[in-house]
Structures are given as structure tokens and as C-alpha cells.
Design a protein around this motif. Sequence first.
Motif, PDB file in Angstrom:
ATOM      1  N   GLU A  15       0.737  -1.220   0.042  1.00 16.53           N
ATOM      2  CA  GLU A  15       0.329   0.129  -0.111  1.00 16.53           C
ATOM      3  C   GLU A  15       1.003   1.233  -0.210  1.00 16.53           C
ATOM      4  OE1 GLU A  15      -2.663   0.195   3.250  1.00 16.53           O
ATOM      5  OE2 GLU A  15      -3.411  -2.071   2.760  1.00 16.53           O
ATOM      6  N   ASN A  18      -1.293   6.227  -2.849  1.00 18.20           N
ATOM      7  CA  ASN A  18      -2.470   6.075  -3.812  1.00 18.20           C
ATOM      8  C   ASN A  18      -3.445   5.001  -4.391  1.00 18.20           C
ATOM      9  OD1 ASN A  18      -1.179   8.188  -5.631  1.00 18.20           O
ATOM     10  ND2 ASN A  18       0.583   6.637  -6.242  1.00 18.20           N
ATOM     11  N   GLY A  19      -2.917   3.905  -3.345  1.00 22.11           N
ATOM     12  CA  GLY A  19      -4.135   2.899  -2.828  1.00 22.11           C
ATOM     13  C   GLY A  19      -3.606   1.806  -2.661  1.00 22.11           C
ATOM     14  N   HIS A  20      -4.263   0.524  -3.281  1.00 21.90           N
ATOM     15  CA  HIS A  20      -3.842  -1.009  -2.821  1.00 21.90           C
ATOM     16  C   HIS A  20      -2.328  -1.781  -4.430  1.00 21.90           C
ATOM     17  CE1 HIS A  20      -5.570  -0.619   1.153  1.00 21.90           C
ATOM     18  NE2 HIS A  20      -6.785   0.140   0.230  1.00 21.90           N
ATOM     19  N   TRP A  21      -1.338  -1.566  -4.679  1.00 18.48           N
ATOM     20  CA  TRP A  21      -1.137  -2.394  -5.126  1.00 18.48           C
ATOM     21  C   TRP A  21      -1.002  -3.867  -5.395  1.00 18.48           C
ATOM     22  CZ3 TRP A  21       0.797   1.101  -9.394  1.00 18.48           C
ATOM     23  CH2 TRP A  21       0.988   1.945  -9.024  1.00 18.48           C
ATOM     24  N   LEU A  46     -12.611  -5.015  -9.474  1.00 22.06           N
ATOM     25  CA  LEU A  46     -12.190  -3.570  -9.006  1.00 22.06           C
ATOM     26  C   LEU A  46     -11.921  -3.306 -10.290  1.00 22.06           C
ATOM     27  CD1 LEU A  46     -11.212  -4.764  -5.312  1.00 22.06           C
ATOM     28  CD2 LEU A  46     -13.047  -3.383  -5.911  1.00 22.06           C
ATOM     29  N   LEU A  49      -6.908   0.960 -11.580  1.00 20.61           N
ATOM     30  CA  LEU A  49      -6.725   1.988 -11.953  1.00 20.61           C
ATOM     31  C   LEU A  49      -5.086   2.537 -12.208  1.00 20.61           C
ATOM     32  CD1 LEU A  49      -7.410   2.914  -8.186  1.00 20.61           C
ATOM     33  CD2 LEU A  49      -9.054   3.387 -10.151  1.00 20.61           C
ATOM     34  N   LEU A  61      -2.880  -1.268  -9.564  1.00 21.79           N
ATOM     35  CA  LEU A  61      -3.649  -0.369  -8.232  1.00 21.79           C
ATOM     36  C   LEU A  61      -4.732  -0.859  -8.280  1.00 21.79           C
ATOM     37  CD1 LEU A  61      -2.160   1.730  -6.777  1.00 21.79           C
ATOM     38  CD2 LEU A  61      -3.321   3.535  -8.329  1.00 21.79           C
ATOM     39  N   LEU A  62      -5.493  -0.512  -7.477  1.00 19.26           N
ATOM     40  CA  LEU A  62      -6.572  -1.170  -6.965  1.00 19.26           C
ATOM     41  C   LEU A  62      -7.188  -0.540  -5.551  1.00 19.26           C
ATOM     42  CD1 LEU A  62      -7.161  -4.735  -7.008  1.00 19.26           C
ATOM     43  CD2 LEU A  62      -7.197  -3.326  -9.300  1.00 19.26           C
ATOM     44  N   SER A  63      -8.502   0.057  -5.801  1.00 15.53           N
ATOM     45  CA  SER A  63      -8.750   1.121  -4.646  1.00 15.53           C
ATOM     46  C   SER A  63      -9.727  -0.260  -3.428  1.00 15.53           C
ATOM     47  CB  SER A  63      -9.721   1.674  -4.844  1.00 15.53           C
ATOM     48  OG  SER A  63     -11.339   0.525  -4.876  1.00 15.53           O
ATOM     49  N   GLU A  64      -9.006  -0.830  -3.549  1.00 14.20           N
ATOM     50  CA  GLU A  64      -9.915  -2.195  -1.966  1.00 14.20           C
ATOM     51  C   GLU A  64      -8.220  -2.872  -2.289  1.00 14.20           C
ATOM     52  OE1 GLU A  64     -12.725  -3.988  -2.217  1.00 14.20           O
ATOM     53  OE2 GLU A  64     -14.160  -1.504  -2.469  1.00 14.20           O
ATOM     54  N   SER A  65      -7.931  -3.301  -1.604  1.00 14.04           N
ATOM     55  CA  SER A  65      -7.744  -4.733  -1.130  1.00 14.04           C
ATOM     56  C   SER A  65      -7.595  -6.203  -0.821  1.00 14.04           C
ATOM     57  CB  SER A  65      -6.455  -4.838  -0.012  1.00 14.04           C
ATOM     58  OG  SER A  65      -5.512  -5.966   0.579  1.00 14.04           O
TER      59      SER A  65
END
Length: 386
Positions: A15, A18-21, A46, A49, A61-65
Motif C-alpha cells: 500500500e 495512491n491505494g492498494h498495489w 475492482l 487504476l 493499483l486497486l482502490s481496495e485490497s
Amino acid sequence: MEPYTASTVVTSIKEDGNGHWHTLENSPFYAEGGGQPADRGWIGTLPVLDVQIKDGEVWHLLSESLPTGKAVEVRIDEDVRRDHSIQHTAQHVITAILEDRHGIRTLSFGIGETDSSIEIETATMDWAHVEALEQEMQQLIFENRPIRVYEIPKEEVDRARLRKETDRTGMIRIVEIEGLDYNACGGTHVETTGQLGTIHVTAMKKVRGNLRLTYVAGNRAIKATQQARAALRTIHHTFSTTNESVAARVIEEHTIRLEREKEIKTLEERIAKAKVEAVLKEDNYVALHVGRTEAETLTTAIIERIAATGRIAVGANYGTQKLFVMHDGTQDIAVGTFLKAALQEMQIGRGGGNHKQAQARFTSVAELEKGIEEIVKRLQEGVLPC
């Protein structure tokens, strides 16, 4: 399985701001690089991004894990992939024609959200050259030449044909446009030149002694043409012109506007002179001018003329809800400091300035009028900040 989908497994997660990689066991996504943006798409439900390569691994890159080890279905956004492929292949075509036929080298390349650009090593190209270039490109598109993408060992690369030397080792990915280009490239491309549709150069700008050409291809070119046509229709409707007469009419209107601006400036100078004379008839230490309907430029011109007489000039413009305070430098008061402190005490407006001039903006005419009254009163009574 379709070429734009795959089944895979999440292998690691990290993380940042920017978010969750996430990394995947196998990824069909193109990571940003070489002037081409990253693919977009979905991992499960998801949206992806961004996609970047770091230390040889592809990170998504995602908005959630998502948990490590989770089996996921991934899908590339086909429209975005196709668009990027068209813009990238178009760059190969432009670069090859410019270098091989005109001796002009490409220095850099990038795909943007709405258009793409290349910087080329020349400063002498004009729009006649651009239009000839577009004709050459369209001919290659009509010929529908095949484009092959394949990998071969580095020692098998045809160095004599290679567009640009590569420092990659092992297997080299070659993009070959039949009879036109032979390039080591890791980007995505279309299968034939016909799939480009058309290529239009939309802008030309000098940079660092070179030129930057902005271009669009495929659906982007169609959209750009439609936007230009819509703008032209509006001009035709407004000025009752045709394609043949529109340029002359626009030039005519521009010339008329310039002449009107000259006339307005002359009239404003006369108005300013008359209003200054009227204000100066009142023998006040603080001279006030209020512009209720005039342009801000006229208000400031009047205030500057009043200040040049040695008085403290206060001006207001109702259209912009601004207040101006000026003097010619012969007064001891620092009007910037004075105005800022007065506004803070009144808790209205925002402004400041320097020793000789200052201005403030208010949120309403009522606030402006309150500010005028208080500022003039304080100046006349000598109520100044310590």
C-alpha cells in the motif's frame, strides 16, 4: 479464453498514498512505459487504476485490497487497449516516414488522454509540409500493410534494419511494419496499418529548437474532426458564411474588433480625464471615485491619475466588487498594510498590497460599500495601524 481476459492468482500486496498495489501470478496488463500509458480494466469487480513495473514485477493499483492467494478473473478494457495501440502504431508510422523519407529524427513520444505528441529534430516544418505528411500516412493506411509482432534472440536481430539500437538482452520484441519499420518495442500495436483509420496532426509548437507535433488517430481523429466541424457550423450560423468565405469573415471581424478596441480606449481616456477633473474639484486629502457601471480597467486608470496628483486615491468597481487604494509615493502611509489591517478588523473582504498601492475584493456589493465608507473614513481621520 478471450485475449483480453485471464484467470490468475494474487501473489503479493503493498500500500501507499495512491491505494492498494497487487502483483498477479500472470498478468495480461500492459504497464506504463515507453511513452504509452498503462492498460485499464478490472481485477474481479475492482477497476484497475494504474499498472506499473518495479524491480521487474508488474504492480496493479486497486482502490481496495485483495487477499494474497485469491483466485481472480482479470479483464483488460478492450477499448482503451485498442485506442493506445492505434496511437502507438501511428507514432511508428509518423517516425518512419519522417526519418526515412525526409531525414527528420524523432526525439520523444507520449500518448495523452485526448491526443498524442512527438518531438522531432527540426525547426523548419510548416503546415504545407504537415498536409503532405498526412497524405503520405494516409496512403500507407490505404495499403493496409501487415504489422508483425514477435520475439527473437538478440543475436538474430537485423541490426542494419533496426530503427533504434536497443540495450535489452535476451529475447528482443520486434514490431515490424511491412516495408516501412523494424523496431525493438514493448508497446501494444494494431495488426495492419488499415486499422489506424486516419492520422491527423492537430498542432505544431516549437520546443527547445525542435518541433512538437500533436496528433490524433483512429476514433480520436474522428472525434477531433467532429468537434472542428461543430465549431465551424457555429461560426457559419453566427456569421452566415461558407467554408470558402469563413476565413475572410473571421479576419474581417477581428479587424473590426481591434478598431473598436482602439475607439473604446480613446473614449475611456477622455472619460477618465473628465472624471479625474471632477474629483479634483473637491479639495480633499482623500479623493474617492466609485465606478458603478464602468470596466475595471477604467476604474484603475482613473485612480492612478488621481494618485499621480499627490492625493490618496480610493476607488471602487461594482462589477468586480473591488476596492483600490493608491498614492504616488509621497505619502507616509503604507496602504497595503493599512488596508489589510482594516479589513481584518472589519472582518470583511480580502486584500493587501505594498507601500504605494493596494486592493481588496469583497463577496457582495453591500460589503464593498461598507468597505468604501470605513476605509475613506479611516484615511480622512488618520486612523492607521501602528
